[in-house]
Design a protein around this motif. Structure first.
Motif, mmCIF file in Angstrom:
data_model
loop_
_atom_site.group_PDB
_atom_site.id
_atom_site.type_symbol
_atom_site.label_atom_id
_atom_site.label_comp_id
_atom_site.label_asym_id
_atom_site.label_seq_id
_atom_site.Cartn_x
_atom_site.Cartn_y
_atom_site.Cartn_z
ATOM 1 N N ARG A 20 0.833 -1.201 0.000
ATOM 2 C CA ARG A 20 0.000 0.000 0.000
ATOM 3 C C ARG A 20 0.868 1.252 0.000
ATOM 4 N N ALA A 21 1.931 1.250 0.803
ATOM 5 C CA ALA A 21 2.814 2.416 0.874
ATOM 6 C C ALA A 21 3.519 2.664 -0.459
ATOM 7 N N LEU A 22 3.923 1.572 -1.126
ATOM 8 C CA LEU A 22 4.635 1.724 -2.395
ATOM 9 C C LEU A 22 3.731 2.257 -3.499
ATOM 10 N N LEU A 23 2.418 2.052 -3.381
ATOM 11 C CA LEU A 23 1.494 2.588 -4.376
ATOM 12 C C LEU A 23 1.538 4.114 -4.447
ATOM 13 N N LEU A 24 2.012 4.743 -3.383
ATOM 14 C CA LEU A 24 1.852 6.185 -3.223
ATOM 15 C C LEU A 24 2.998 6.994 -3.809
ATOM 16 N N SER A 25 3.895 6.341 -4.539
ATOM 17 C CA SER A 25 4.980 7.030 -5.239
ATOM 18 C C SER A 25 4.912 6.703 -6.725
ATOM 19 N N GLY A 26 5.376 7.621 -7.552
ATOM 20 C CA GLY A 26 5.363 7.386 -8.984
ATOM 21 C C GLY A 26 6.268 6.245 -9.382
ATOM 22 N N THR A 232 9.892 12.705 4.551
ATOM 23 C CA THR A 232 9.027 11.523 4.552
ATOM 24 C C THR A 232 7.951 11.595 5.621
ATOM 25 N N ILE A 233 8.349 11.745 6.875
ATOM 26 C CA ILE A 233 7.397 11.610 7.974
ATOM 27 C C ILE A 233 6.379 12.738 7.967
ATOM 28 N N ASP A 234 6.845 13.992 7.833
ATOM 29 C CA ASP A 234 5.917 15.127 7.911
ATOM 30 C C ASP A 234 4.912 15.110 6.775
ATOM 31 N N THR A 235 5.347 14.775 5.572
ATOM 32 C CA THR A 235 4.425 14.774 4.426
ATOM 33 C C THR A 235 3.476 13.575 4.489
ATOM 34 N N ALA A 236 3.974 12.433 4.953
ATOM 35 C CA ALA A 236 3.121 11.248 5.025
ATOM 36 C C ALA A 236 2.047 11.382 6.091
ATOM 37 N N ARG A 237 2.333 12.104 7.142
ATOM 38 C CA ARG A 237 1.333 12.316 8.187
ATOM 39 C C ARG A 237 0.335 13.390 7.799
ATOM 40 N N ALA A 238 0.655 14.169 6.781
ATOM 41 C CA ALA A 238 -0.247 15.226 6.317
ATOM 42 C C ALA A 238 -1.210 14.657 5.278
ATOM 43 N N GLY A 239 -1.913 15.540 4.581
ATOM 44 C CA GLY A 239 -2.948 15.122 3.653
ATOM 45 C C GLY A 239 -2.454 14.784 2.264
ATOM 46 N N LEU A 240 -1.144 14.784 2.034
ATOM 47 C CA LEU A 240 -0.622 14.414 0.724
ATOM 48 C C LEU A 240 -0.873 12.928 0.468
ATOM 49 N N ASP A 241 -1.268 12.578 -0.775
ATOM 50 C CA ASP A 241 -1.595 11.189 -1.088
ATOM 51 C C ASP A 241 -0.635 10.529 -2.064
ATOM 52 N N ALA A 250 11.479 10.778 -1.628
ATOM 53 C CA ALA A 250 11.404 10.693 -0.170
ATOM 54 C C ALA A 250 10.371 9.694 0.318
ATOM 55 N N TRP A 251 9.505 9.196 -0.578
ATOM 56 C CA TRP A 251 8.535 8.183 -0.177
ATOM 57 C C TRP A 251 9.020 6.816 -0.652
ATOM 58 N N GLY A 252 8.265 6.045 -1.357
ATOM 59 C CA GLY A 252 8.714 4.748 -1.836
ATOM 60 C C GLY A 252 9.109 3.829 -0.697
ATOM 61 N N LEU A 255 9.117 5.370 2.813
ATOM 62 C CA LEU A 255 7.799 5.443 3.442
ATOM 63 C C LEU A 255 7.381 4.065 3.967
ATOM 64 N N ALA A 256 7.636 3.035 3.175
ATOM 65 C CA ALA A 256 7.266 1.688 3.607
ATOM 66 C C ALA A 256 7.974 1.327 4.917
ATOM 67 N N ARG A 257 9.250 1.697 5.041
ATOM 68 C CA ARG A 257 9.976 1.419 6.295
ATOM 69 C C ARG A 257 9.414 2.235 7.443
ATOM 70 N N ALA A 258 9.040 3.491 7.154
ATOM 71 C CA ALA A 258 8.484 4.342 8.211
ATOM 72 C C ALA A 258 7.167 3.776 8.727
ATOM 73 N N VAL A 259 6.367 3.190 7.846
ATOM 74 C CA VAL A 259 5.122 2.551 8.281
ATOM 75 C C VAL A 259 5.434 1.325 9.132
ATOM 76 N N ALA A 260 6.382 0.522 8.681
ATOM 77 C CA ALA A 260 6.752 -0.678 9.436
ATOM 78 C C ALA A 260 7.295 -0.336 10.813
ATOM 79 N N ASP A 261 7.994 0.800 10.923
ATOM 80 C CA ASP A 261 8.581 1.215 12.191
ATOM 81 C C ASP A 261 7.600 1.988 13.074
#
Length: 852
Positions: A20-26, A232-241, A250-252, A255-261
């Motif tokens: 799911r996290a990987l879907l959110l990057s180009g 990564t963290i600030d943008t992922a916690r905000a409303g950016l999709d 900064a995602w990809g 982001l997946a690791r940040a979710v796991a952690d």
């Protein structure tokens, strides 16, 4: 029945948190990721708004080019803009594009804004209504539109890092309002800009959640501007999709690791992925039979009616085609005669007749000779610079349009006049050949580190923005055999970054390492500055020009070879232009901005067209009183000769059919239908707001609510031409204004304005209604646009315009209550032809303000 959120959740359940996290990057520059586990294909995105480029920036892959956004707003015609949106949708589908990155809803805050041509207007109501119309037109035919750049991204200087400081009330009433209108129209994506607002970068801003997703009910996707996600963290916690482009960023995986952690909540990622799947379902890109097209949010429940569909007078969005399907035939297929006719009609509809001293329209039956003068007449600038640029299918210059209109009827003489100030243009295929094939154009070669050829192809010109890269490519080389028509000292050069060289017949003209001074993608990848050298060339004698640029990381993809012949003597050029004008029955002189004057990535440093172009208009006008000065720019310029020319016609950047549409106007086949979407100063120093340059990284919007004509009115300064100004080919008398005696807070009201056509031609008039609260206890503009309506009438006919004034126009944003409120008391209603010409005035009483 469309795909429900329960069904979306069922699909999400098939994916791991990492997936799911990987879907959110180009996945690439222009594509999102595919996910076979849920039947999700890639979504393809493309820049807009004047054309749809597609994934490749290649002059052989052409696009329909419409007039600039500023010209579309000048039409004040939502029905026409909707049709043009449908044409863009047809183009998108032809190119396999799902998401169009348009419209641009930022405002004309300062006349120096470099991207004015891509924005609509200085007024939030006009911007909201025209922007919503474009959204409806695009999305009615199965392509998703994107409202950008959220928010206060109104200038280009330090745009990647600038921190805009703007008060909450101005933010709500002015800068957010057009985006609210787009959401009310059902827009599917909103793009977060590069800039920060009040200390927080937009990709991490709380504004993406409130008001965008919560108050306005936006259920679409918030996508970043390209490269705008830096954390990564600030943008992922905000409303950016969705973070674009990819796959690096900064995602990809980060982001997946940040979710796991546990640094980013799974619920936040799930909401983002759900929105992306909902968009894919609407586009028919998800593996389900009944992908949905959800309705736009109603926005009910606000004490002072919103959303902005009410505030801006935007009708409810059309439901569009059936679930998960894209219609087989949009109303105006791209590439057809009908498409060209529609683009041509848009030129005339947006052309603004600024002044006319009984010169226009010209009668072809009374013309023996017409002098067409100026470099812009033969090479009309059809679009602005930057990432929104396309390679048009065909371009009709003003000279071509006039010649075609007068073919067999009158003689057309062209005199270029002095060269406009500005950089040398990209090498044109008319001036060179590919040395290998002998055909017009240049030879593009990809070389390895040892100089061996890996790939070669002929290209049409010297502007190469995304050449094909092959494995092992180290250097891009462009070869061209020049055959100058004019001898003398030529200006030659190469634009790009990194290590570059330029040789002529084996002699080195320039060589060096030119690192990018910025990481702005519009500069690095699209519009890099050129390095120049001079060289003596003999007329009609071949010379081999070779440009090379090493493909080092961080130096972009753009390589542009430029060339300009010796500049003609200014005095002699002016004298030649004056002689031609004096010997003609009428003269059309075309002046305008140049390549780097109006472009993404740069703000302007002034509004002057330059001494040579100003002198050209003056010389032509002095030689022939029947002189029409045509202005070819995307935003305001100074016109010191405006009282000397017989007529002044604003052409904007008119798109590929510019010359044809302008000829229709010049010879009376069509009325110039445009009204100014922004106020034009006589000189830059008069403008109430000019600053685009941050101080210590901050750019203060100290004018608050008083943007554009509001600022002019507040400072009691007369501009050259007011917002809303435009003459047409007939005259109008404003006779009566009828308003109800009482307006109840929370209700729309209807204003009736009776006008009479006092001229000799049928015409169209844009009746504008403004409000004023002179006795208000609040800070208010002197007056502000509340609504408008267009009417048509024959000579001598009287018509009544019914103008709806939405309840939101009477509201203000209460910072203390964080809500829309209505102030009771007297209100003045004014009607007229522009913000500075409102002859009709009536009063009403606003009663019973709603409680909190």
């Amino acid at each position: 029945m469309g795909t429900t959120d329960d069904e979306i959740d069922r699909l999400l359940g098939k994916l791991t948190p990492r997936a799911r996290a990987l879907l959110l990057s180009g996945a690439t520059t222009w594509r999102t990721r595919a996910e076979p586990a849920v039947g999700l294909r890639e979504l393809v995105m493309s820049d807009g708004p004047a054309g749809v480029r597609g994934e490749a920036w290649d002059e052989r892959n052409t696009s329909v080019l419409l007039p600039s956004a500023s010209a579309l707003a000048a039409t004040w015609d939502e029905a026409l803009v909707e049709r043009l949106g449908g044409l863009l949708a047809a183009e998108a589908r032809r190119k396999g594009v799902d998401v169009l990155l348009a419209p641009t809803l930022n405002l004309h805050r300062s006349p120096l804004g470099g991207r004015h041509f891509e924005c609509l207007s200085e007024d939030p109501v006009l911007t909201g209504r025209i922007g919503a119309a474009l959204v409806r037109g695009v999305q009615a035919h199965g392509v998703a539109a994107t409202a950008k750049h959220f928010v206060a991204n109104d200038s280009e200087t330090d745009r990647l890092t600038v921190d805009v400081r703007v008060g909450e009330r101005a933010l709500r009433e002015v800068y957010l309002a057009p985006f609210e209108a787009a959401v009310a129209a059902g827009v599917r994506l909103v793009m977060a800009g590069y800039n920060a607002v009040n200390g927080t970068t937009m990709t991490a801003s709380a504004l993406l959640t409130d008001p965008l997703k919560s108050e306005w009910g936006f259920d679409g996707v918030v996508v970043s501007d390209w490269g705008a996600v830096r954390g990564t963290i600030d943008t992922a916690r905000a409303g950016l999709d969705l973070a674009m482009p990819g796959p690096e960023g900064a995602w990809g995986e980060t982001l997946a690791r940040a979710v796991a952690d546990g640094e980013v909540p799974e619920a936040a990622v799930d909401d983002k992925a759900r929105r992306l799947l909902r968009l894919a379902a609407w586009l028919g890109a998800l593996g389900t039979r009944d992908a949905s097209r959800s309705e736009a949010p109603s926005g009910e429940g606000s004490p002072c009616p919103g959303p902005a569909s009410g505030a801006q007078g935007v009708p409810s969005p059309s439901p569009g085609p059936g679930p998960g399907t894209r219609p087989s035939a949009p109303p105006v297929p791209s590439g057809t005669r009908d498409a060209r006719a529609l683009a041509r009609r848009a030129v005339a509809a947006g052309a603004v007749l600024l002044a006319n001293r009984d010169v226009l329209p010209l009668d072809p039956g009374c013309l023996g000779t017409v002098a067409v003068i100026g470099g812009h007449a033969a090479r009309t600038r059809t679009q602005g610079g930057g990432s929104a640029g396309v390679y048009p299918q065909a371009e009709v210059s003003v000279l071509d349009g006039i010649r075609d209109a007068l073919h067999g009827r009158a003689r057309v003489v062209h005199v270029p006049g002095p060269r406009p100030d500005g950089p040398a243009p990209p090498l044109d295929q008319d001036a060179c050949t590919d040395p290998r094939s002998g055909l017009p154009g240049v030879l593009l070669r990809m070389l390895d580190a040892d100089g061996r050829e890996l790939y070669a192809e002929r290209r049409r010109g010297g502007r190469l923005l995304e050449p094909r890269l092959v494995p092992g490519a180290h250097t891009v080389e462009i070869r061209a055999r020049l055959r100058p028509r004019t001898g003398g000292s030529w200006t030659l050069g190469v634009a790009g970054f990194g290590r570059m060289s330029l040789t002529l017949d084996g002699r080195t003209l320039l060589e060096g390492d030119f690192p990018p001074p910025t990481d702005d993608p519009a500069v690095v990848h699209v519009n890099p500055p050129a390095q120049y050298a001079g060289a003596d060339l003999a007329a009609d004698r071949d010379a081999l020009l070779v440009a090379r640029r090493e493909l080092a990381p961080g130096t972009g993809r753009a390589t542009v070879v430029v060339a300009a012949p010796p500049a003609p003597d200014v005095s002699a050029s002016l004298a030649e232009a004056a002689r031609a004008a004096g010997a003609a029955d009428a003269a059309v002189v075309v002046v305008g901005t140049t390549e780097h004057g109006e472009s993404e990535g740069y703000d302007r440093t002034g509004l002057a067209l330059g001494a040579a172009q100003d002198a050209l208009v003056r010389a032509v006008a002095a030689a022939n009183p029947r002189t029409v000065a045509v202005v070819n720019s995307g935003g305001p310029v100074e016109l010191p000769w405006r009282d000397e020319a017989g007529a002044v016609l604003l052409a904007w950047f008119p798109g590929q059919e510019g010359g044809a549409g302008l000829a229709d106007v010049l010879f009376g086949r069509a009325e110039p239908g445009g009204r100014l979407p922004t106020t034009w100063p006589a000189v830059l120093a008069d403008a109430p707001v000019t600053d685009t340059r941050p101080d210590g990284g901050r750019l203060g919007y100290d004018e608050g609510l008083h943007l554009g004509y509001r600022g002019w009115l507040r400072h009691h300064r007369p501009p050259a031409y007011w917002f809303g100004h435009g003459l047409g080919y007939t005259a109008w008398a404003y006779e009566t204004l009828t308003v109800p005696p009482v307006a109840r807070a929370g209700d729309d009201l209807t204003v009736r304005v009776r006008v009479r056509n006092t001229g000799v031609r049928e015409g169209r008039e844009v009746v504008q209604v403004y409000l004023a609260r002179p006795a208000s206890a609040l800070d208010r503009p002197v007056r502000w646009l509340a609504g408008y309506a267009a009417v048509r009438a024959r000579p001598g006919e009287t018509v009544t315009a019914r103008v709806r004034v939405p309840a939101r126009s009477l509201c203000h944003w209460s910072v203390a209550e964080r809500a829309w409120r209505t102030e009771a008391g007297p209100c003045r209603v004014l009607a007229g032809r522009s913000a500075g010409d409102v002859p009709l005035v009536a009063d009403l009483e606003v009663v019973r303000p709603p409680s909190a």
